[in-house]
Design an enzyme around this catalytic site. Structure first.
Site, PDB file in Angstrom:
ATOM      1  N   HIS A  35       0.723  -2.844   3.550  1.00  0.00           N
ATOM      2  CA  HIS A  35      -0.315  -3.459   4.389  1.00  0.00           C
ATOM      3  C   HIS A  35      -0.022  -3.274   5.879  1.00  0.00           C
ATOM      4  O   HIS A  35       1.125  -3.093   6.291  1.00  0.00           O
ATOM      5  CB  HIS A  35      -0.544  -4.943   4.027  1.00  0.00           C
ATOM      6  CG  HIS A  35       0.510  -5.908   4.448  1.00  0.00           C
ATOM      7  ND1 HIS A  35       0.621  -7.170   3.902  1.00  0.00           N
ATOM      8  CD2 HIS A  35       1.505  -5.822   5.377  1.00  0.00           C
ATOM      9  CE1 HIS A  35       1.615  -7.807   4.480  1.00  0.00           C
ATOM     10  NE2 HIS A  35       2.169  -7.018   5.377  1.00  0.00           N
TER      11      HIS A  35
ATOM     12  N   GLU B 184      -4.521  -6.012   3.041  1.00  0.00           N
ATOM     13  CA  GLU B 184      -3.765  -5.781   1.820  1.00  0.00           C
ATOM     14  C   GLU B 184      -4.313  -4.535   1.109  1.00  0.00           C
ATOM     15  O   GLU B 184      -5.376  -4.027   1.471  1.00  0.00           O
ATOM     16  CB  GLU B 184      -3.882  -7.017   0.915  1.00  0.00           C
ATOM     17  CG  GLU B 184      -3.384  -8.320   1.553  1.00  0.00           C
ATOM     18  CD  GLU B 184      -1.860  -8.403   1.703  1.00  0.00           C
ATOM     19  OE1 GLU B 184      -1.185  -7.349   1.739  1.00  0.00           O
ATOM     20  OE2 GLU B 184      -1.341  -9.529   1.791  1.00  0.00           O
TER      21      GLU B 184
ATOM     22  N   ASN C 230       4.171  -3.576   0.578  1.00  0.00           N
ATOM     23  CA  ASN C 230       3.037  -3.102  -0.226  1.00  0.00           C
ATOM     24  C   ASN C 230       2.115  -2.186   0.582  1.00  0.00           C
ATOM     25  O   ASN C 230       1.014  -1.867   0.155  1.00  0.00           O
ATOM     26  CB  ASN C 230       2.239  -4.285  -0.791  1.00  0.00           C
ATOM     27  CG  ASN C 230       1.526  -5.100   0.279  1.00  0.00           C
ATOM     28  OD1 ASN C 230       1.685  -4.846   1.475  1.00  0.00           O
ATOM     29  ND2 ASN C 230       0.734  -6.070  -0.133  1.00  0.00           N
TER      30      ASN C 230
ATOM     31  N   ASP D 228      -3.046 -11.006  13.612  1.00  0.00           N
ATOM     32  CA  ASP D 228      -3.428 -11.914  12.529  1.00  0.00           C
ATOM     33  C   ASP D 228      -2.854 -13.315  12.697  1.00  0.00           C
ATOM     34  O   ASP D 228      -2.011 -13.560  13.569  1.00  0.00           O
ATOM     35  CB  ASP D 228      -3.008 -11.323  11.169  1.00  0.00           C
ATOM     36  CG  ASP D 228      -1.584 -10.768  11.180  1.00  0.00           C
ATOM     37  OD1 ASP D 228      -0.789 -11.186  12.036  1.00  0.00           O
ATOM     38  OD2 ASP D 228      -1.273  -9.914  10.335  1.00  0.00           O
TER      39      ASP D 228
HETATM   40  P1  PGA Z   1       8.177  -7.885   8.538  1.00  0.00           P
HETATM   41  O1  PGA Z   1       6.642  -7.853   8.152  1.00  0.00           O
HETATM   42  O2  PGA Z   1       8.285  -7.271   9.879  1.00  0.00           O
HETATM   43  O3  PGA Z   1       8.549  -9.329   8.528  1.00  0.00           O
HETATM   44  O4  PGA Z   1       8.895  -7.091   7.497  1.00  0.00           O
HETATM   45  C1  PGA Z   1       5.908  -6.700   8.394  1.00  0.00           C
HETATM   46  C2  PGA Z   1       4.538  -6.836   7.776  1.00  0.00           C
HETATM   47  O5  PGA Z   1       4.414  -7.461   6.716  1.00  0.00           O
HETATM   48  O6  PGA Z   1       3.591  -6.280   8.350  1.00  0.00           O
END
Ligand code: PGA
Length: 250
Positions: free
Chosen positions: A138, A143, A136, A67
């Site tokens: 995702h 999302e 959350n 992404d």
């Molecule tokens: P993070 O993000 O590794 O910074 O915790 C993971 C994500 O949101 O997929």
């Protein structure tokens, strides 16, 4: 699905890097799906070490990132493109033409998303997709309530994602509200997935993803239907897994 619990985030990252390295040594033309965020940093650090000290050769490897923020160019300090070059690509012998990251500034975003999917197909599909998980649930920027059939597309970020990513930006209003992300359908087509989770703030999402019924309200639960998914997490992220004692290793 194999679930491996390591003592901390560094140990989890080392193991994930080892699995990626093994894949590349077995098939030098491996197509990797890559992720950004705090969780994969120990993985990239170890891959750089393996390149420098143990001759891990990336020269024929192809990569596709999950992404990018819409509105940020590749040079922007907060873009995922910049993140990838600074944390991995600048330090290994990857061929720049085999690096693929969605373009957050594409003029025709719909055409760009279709082209991204096409490129994945032309490369023969993704052999191993590295994934983090949001608090959350995702994966990528898919999302809660994203369709499990979704493809690469532009999405709105959930308010909790904007808050979580606030730490990288000067102020909350600077955090982009939209992103371009591979879809869950795209991710599920990868031949194997490697989900990495670290920290207590991921414990609830990880338990919901792995041990609750599959639901689009927890996008990572889509991986329950993927035939070759490995989950590597640290003890803190595993805290709410009921089956964790069976799988724990140092
Ligand atoms: P993070 O993000 O590794 O910074 O915790 C993971 C994500 O949101 O997929």
């Amino acid at each position: 699905m194999e679930i491996i619990i390591k003592v901390n985030a560094e140990a989890a990252g080392l193991l994930a890097a080892g699995l990626i390295a093994e894949k590349i040594r077995t098939n030098p033309k491996t197509v990797l799906g890559l992720a950004t965020g705090g969780t994969p940093l120990p993985v990239y650090e170890e891959l750089v070490r393996l390149y420098r000290q143990e001759n891990l050769d990336f020269s024929s490897v192809t990569t596709f990132n999950l992404d990018e923020y819409v509105g940020l160019g590749g040079e922007d300090a907060n873009s995922y493109c910049r993140f990838m070059w600074e944390n991995l690509f600048n330090h290994i012998n990857i061929a720049p033409e085999r690096v693929h990251i969605p373009n957050g500034l594409a003029e025709d975003m719909e055409a760009h998303c279709l082209e991204y999917e096409d490129r994945i197909q032309q490369a023969g599909g993704i052999d191993l997709q590295l994934l983090g998980i949001g608090a959350n649930g995702h994966i990528g920027f898919n999302e809660p309530n994203s369709s499990f059939a979704s493809r690469t597309r532009v999405v709105n970020l959930a308010p909790e994602t904007v808050k979580a990513n606030r730490r990288f930006f000067p102020a909350e209003e600077d955090v982009p509200r939209r992103a371009v992300t591979m879809g869950i359908g795209t991710i599920l087509e990868s031949r194997s997935c490697l989900l990495l989770a670290a920290g207590e703030n991921k414990a609830e999402a990880l338990a919901a993803a792995l041990e609750a019924p599959v639901s689009s309200s927890v996008p990572a639960s889509a991986l329950q239907s993927h035939p070759r998914t490995t989950v590597i997490c640290d003890r803190a992220a595993a805290a709410k897994l009921r089956n964790r004692l069976k799988n724990e290793s140092a």
